[in-house]
Design a protein around this motif. Structure first.
Motif, PDB file in Angstrom:
ATOM      1  N   LEU A   1       0.800  -1.222  -0.064  1.00  0.00           N
ATOM      2  CA  LEU A   1      -0.112   0.028   0.152  1.00  0.00           C
ATOM      3  C   LEU A   1       1.049   1.423   0.073  1.00  0.00           C
ATOM      4  N   SER A   2       2.014   1.080   0.299  1.00  0.00           N
ATOM      5  CA  SER A   2       2.763   2.251   0.358  1.00  0.00           C
ATOM      6  C   SER A   2       3.932   2.537  -0.713  1.00  0.00           C
ATOM      7  N   ASN A   3       3.682   1.506  -1.800  1.00  0.00           N
ATOM      8  CA  ASN A   3       4.490   1.833  -2.958  1.00  0.00           C
ATOM      9  C   ASN A   3       3.731   2.399  -4.071  1.00  0.00           C
ATOM     10  N   PRO A   4       3.995   3.662  -4.384  1.00  0.00           N
ATOM     11  CA  PRO A   4       3.188   4.491  -5.369  1.00  0.00           C
ATOM     12  C   PRO A   4       3.209   4.053  -6.692  1.00  0.00           C
ATOM     13  N   TYR A   5       3.925   2.960  -7.032  1.00  0.00           N
ATOM     14  CA  TYR A   5       3.981   2.402  -8.446  1.00  0.00           C
ATOM     15  C   TYR A   5       3.412   0.927  -8.626  1.00  0.00           C
ATOM     16  N   THR A   6       2.646   0.664  -7.500  1.00  0.00           N
ATOM     17  CA  THR A   6       2.157  -0.760  -7.459  1.00  0.00           C
ATOM     18  C   THR A   6       0.879  -0.535  -8.171  1.00  0.00           C
ATOM     19  N   GLY A   7      -0.093  -1.584  -8.213  1.00  0.00           N
ATOM     20  CA  GLY A   7      -1.496  -1.811  -8.827  1.00  0.00           C
ATOM     21  C   GLY A   7      -2.344  -0.387  -8.380  1.00  0.00           C
TER      22      GLY A   7
ATOM     23  N   ASP B   1      -7.591  -2.999   8.656  1.00  0.00           N
ATOM     24  CA  ASP B   1      -6.499  -3.047   9.699  1.00  0.00           C
ATOM     25  C   ASP B   1      -4.979  -2.548   9.205  1.00  0.00           C
ATOM     26  N   GLN B   2      -5.264  -2.031   8.079  1.00  0.00           N
ATOM     27  CA  GLN B   2      -3.834  -1.490   7.513  1.00  0.00           C
ATOM     28  C   GLN B   2      -3.611   0.004   7.736  1.00  0.00           C
ATOM     29  N   ILE B   3      -2.200   0.329   7.732  1.00  0.00           N
ATOM     30  CA  ILE B   3      -1.832   1.427   7.736  1.00  0.00           C
ATOM     31  C   ILE B   3      -1.112   2.019   6.524  1.00  0.00           C
ATOM     32  N   ALA B   4      -1.366   2.906   5.779  1.00  0.00           N
ATOM     33  CA  ALA B   4      -0.700   3.074   4.451  1.00  0.00           C
ATOM     34  C   ALA B   4      -0.007   4.476   4.530  1.00  0.00           C
ATOM     35  N   ASP B   5       1.341   4.455   4.233  1.00  0.00           N
ATOM     36  CA  ASP B   5       2.000   5.798   3.720  1.00  0.00           C
ATOM     37  C   ASP B   5       1.745   6.172   2.508  1.00  0.00           C
ATOM     38  N   ASP B   6       0.819   7.280   2.291  1.00  0.00           N
ATOM     39  CA  ASP B   6       0.313   7.471   0.888  1.00  0.00           C
ATOM     40  C   ASP B   6       1.426   8.427   0.176  1.00  0.00           C
ATOM     41  N   GLN B   7       1.931   8.024  -0.741  1.00  0.00           N
ATOM     42  CA  GLN B   7       3.039   8.698  -1.666  1.00  0.00           C
ATOM     43  C   GLN B   7       2.433   9.042  -3.025  1.00  0.00           C
ATOM     44  N   ALA B   8       1.275   8.938  -3.272  1.00  0.00           N
ATOM     45  CA  ALA B   8       0.776   9.138  -4.762  1.00  0.00           C
ATOM     46  C   ALA B   8       1.238  10.612  -5.071  1.00  0.00           C
ATOM     47  N   GLU B   9       1.128  11.701  -4.235  1.00  0.00           N
ATOM     48  CA  GLU B   9       1.235  13.023  -4.815  1.00  0.00           C
ATOM     49  C   GLU B   9       2.825  12.897  -4.926  1.00  0.00           C
ATOM     50  N   GLN B  10       3.665  12.753  -4.014  1.00  0.00           N
ATOM     51  CA  GLN B  10       5.482  12.626  -4.227  1.00  0.00           C
ATOM     52  C   GLN B  10       5.270  12.111  -5.662  1.00  0.00           C
ATOM     53  N   ALA B  11       4.752  10.777  -5.869  1.00  0.00           N
ATOM     54  CA  ALA B  11       5.149  10.005  -7.038  1.00  0.00           C
ATOM     55  C   ALA B  11       4.680  11.102  -8.336  1.00  0.00           C
ATOM     56  N   ALA B  12       3.494  11.521  -8.191  1.00  0.00           N
ATOM     57  CA  ALA B  12       2.925  12.395  -9.551  1.00  0.00           C
ATOM     58  C   ALA B  12       3.776  13.744  -9.691  1.00  0.00           C
ATOM     59  N   ALA B  13       4.671  14.162  -8.426  1.00  0.00           N
ATOM     60  CA  ALA B  13       5.207  15.428  -8.492  1.00  0.00           C
ATOM     61  C   ALA B  13       6.822  15.006  -9.250  1.00  0.00           C
ATOM     62  N   GLU B  14       7.120  13.858  -8.760  1.00  0.00           N
ATOM     63  CA  GLU B  14       8.350  13.453  -9.476  1.00  0.00           C
ATOM     64  C   GLU B  14       8.250  13.243 -10.814  1.00  0.00           C
TER      65      GLU B  14
END
Length: 371
Positions: A220-226, A350-363
């Protein structure tokens, strides 16, 4: 017992494949580098792995580690791969090293230690755009990539020479590859290297072209996954899923348990040196999937954000024709999309996710890969 070595075996698909093979009576060895991008900085054995599955930690590009992992293996299920279209467009050397050099390292070892069967994970990304039909005369077409000027104008659909919008149809294995990203090139190289080497050394080889796989255990914390995992990370953090273009691009979402079963079927078939689609045989728009996920997560108040932007390497429509897999492998998807979403929602509770979608889009934007 027959021992199956699963490269990338501690990951999302690998762990489910291990479960399916253990239930079927196989002995399973997992080989994985426990990449921090997927497994976190601690790089510990994932808790979801079955205790009966042996885990060997090592990198697919390390020849000695691969040789050790192969000892006593009868069958290889090669899933080890860096995954993600967007990241592959700027982390080029890493993707080529992991996906192509890693596969070459494995195959070099197999020339010295052949196995009874090799199954390699390929991808729907090798098709580029899926198959289309001209609306006026119904001829099937394999169109080129959309021109960048068209995309900058927000004109998302593919058109024929007369300007008519083309109608997407299920994509069969016979469609020629159209490689629109480094990741797509990597997966095609993996597929072809395995089939060529298998044919030369008498190793029966099958390539499975996975479509959009979803289900529990996806990082869930990988911004390039599904895309469903990326949307889930956004929703878990109370943020709107980011949907590129107009959200009406169509994809084929197949549950990971069906994919795991396809892996087992490919191991057990008498077919050899062939490629097969692994999908649901259905298509859904990306924006509808974002809304469906929000609903089952009880976050219908969070509506998708339609960005109106295009990412380099993205395609418009692609979904699977699975007639060949049905006829020759006996593969039939069994998990309904709605049931798979409900299961995913239970897992996410029950999951905690480090959302990095915006950082990935900015990169991607910083590198000029977003239009």
């Amino acid at each position: 017992m027959t021992r199956v070595l699963i490269t990338g075996g501690a990951g999302f698909i690998g762990s489910h494949a291990a479960d399916a093979l253990l239930v079927a009576g196989y002995e399973v060895r997992l080989f994985d580098n426990l990449s921090p991008q997927i497994h976190g900085a601690q790089r510990e054995r994932p808790s979801y792995l079955d205790r009966e599955a042996e885990l060997v930690v090592g990198d697919i590009t390390d020849a000695l580690a691969v040789e050790r992992a192969l000892r006593g293996a009868d069958i290889v299920l090669h899933l080890a791969s860096a995954v993600g279209v967007g990241q592959s467009m700027y982390d080029i050397d890493s993707y080529v090293r992991t996906n192509e050099l890693g596969t070459a390292t494995l195959l070099q070892a197999l020339t010295r230690r052949p196995v009874e069967r090799l199954v390699v994970a390929s991808s729907m990304s090798i098709y580029g755009e899926g198959l289309y039909r001209a609306v006026d005369h119904h001829a099937e077409l394999a169109p080129d990539e959309r021109p960048i000027d068209q995309l900058r104008n927000g004109e998302w659909e593919l058109r024929d020479a007369a300007g008519h919008i083309l109608d997407p149809v299920p994509t069969p294995e016979t469609k020629p590859p159209s490689l629109s990203s480094i990741y797509a090139l990597n997966k095609y190289a993996q597929e072809r290297m395995c089939l060529i080497t298998g044919n030369a050394y008498g190793i029966p080889t099958i390539a499975l072209r996975f479509f959009n796989v979803f289900g529990p255990r996806q990082a869930l914390s990988n911004p390039y996954t599904g895309v469903l995992a990326i949307f889930a990370a956004r929703l878990l953090n109370g943020r709107r899923p980011l949907v590129f273009e107009d959200g009406l691009q169509r994809r084929d979402f197949v549950h990971v348990k069906d994919v795991a079963r396809a892996c087992r079927v490919a191991i057990e078939t008498d077919r050899m040196n062939d490629v097969f689609n692994v999908g649901s045989g259905q298509s859904r728009t990306i924006v509808s999937v974002a809304r469906d996920l929000a609903r089952v997560m009880e976050r219908s108040d969070i509506v998708p954000e339609i960005t109106g932007k295009y990412r380099a390497g993205d395609i418009r429509h692609c979904f699977a024709d699975i007639a060949k897999s049905r006829a020759l492998l006996g593969f039939e998807p069994s998990v309904r999309f709605e049931d798979g979403l409900a299961e995913l929602a239970d897992y996410l509770a029950d999951q905690i996710a480090d959302d990095q979608a915006e950082q990935a889009a900015a990169e991607l934007s910083r590198r000029g890969l977003v239009a």
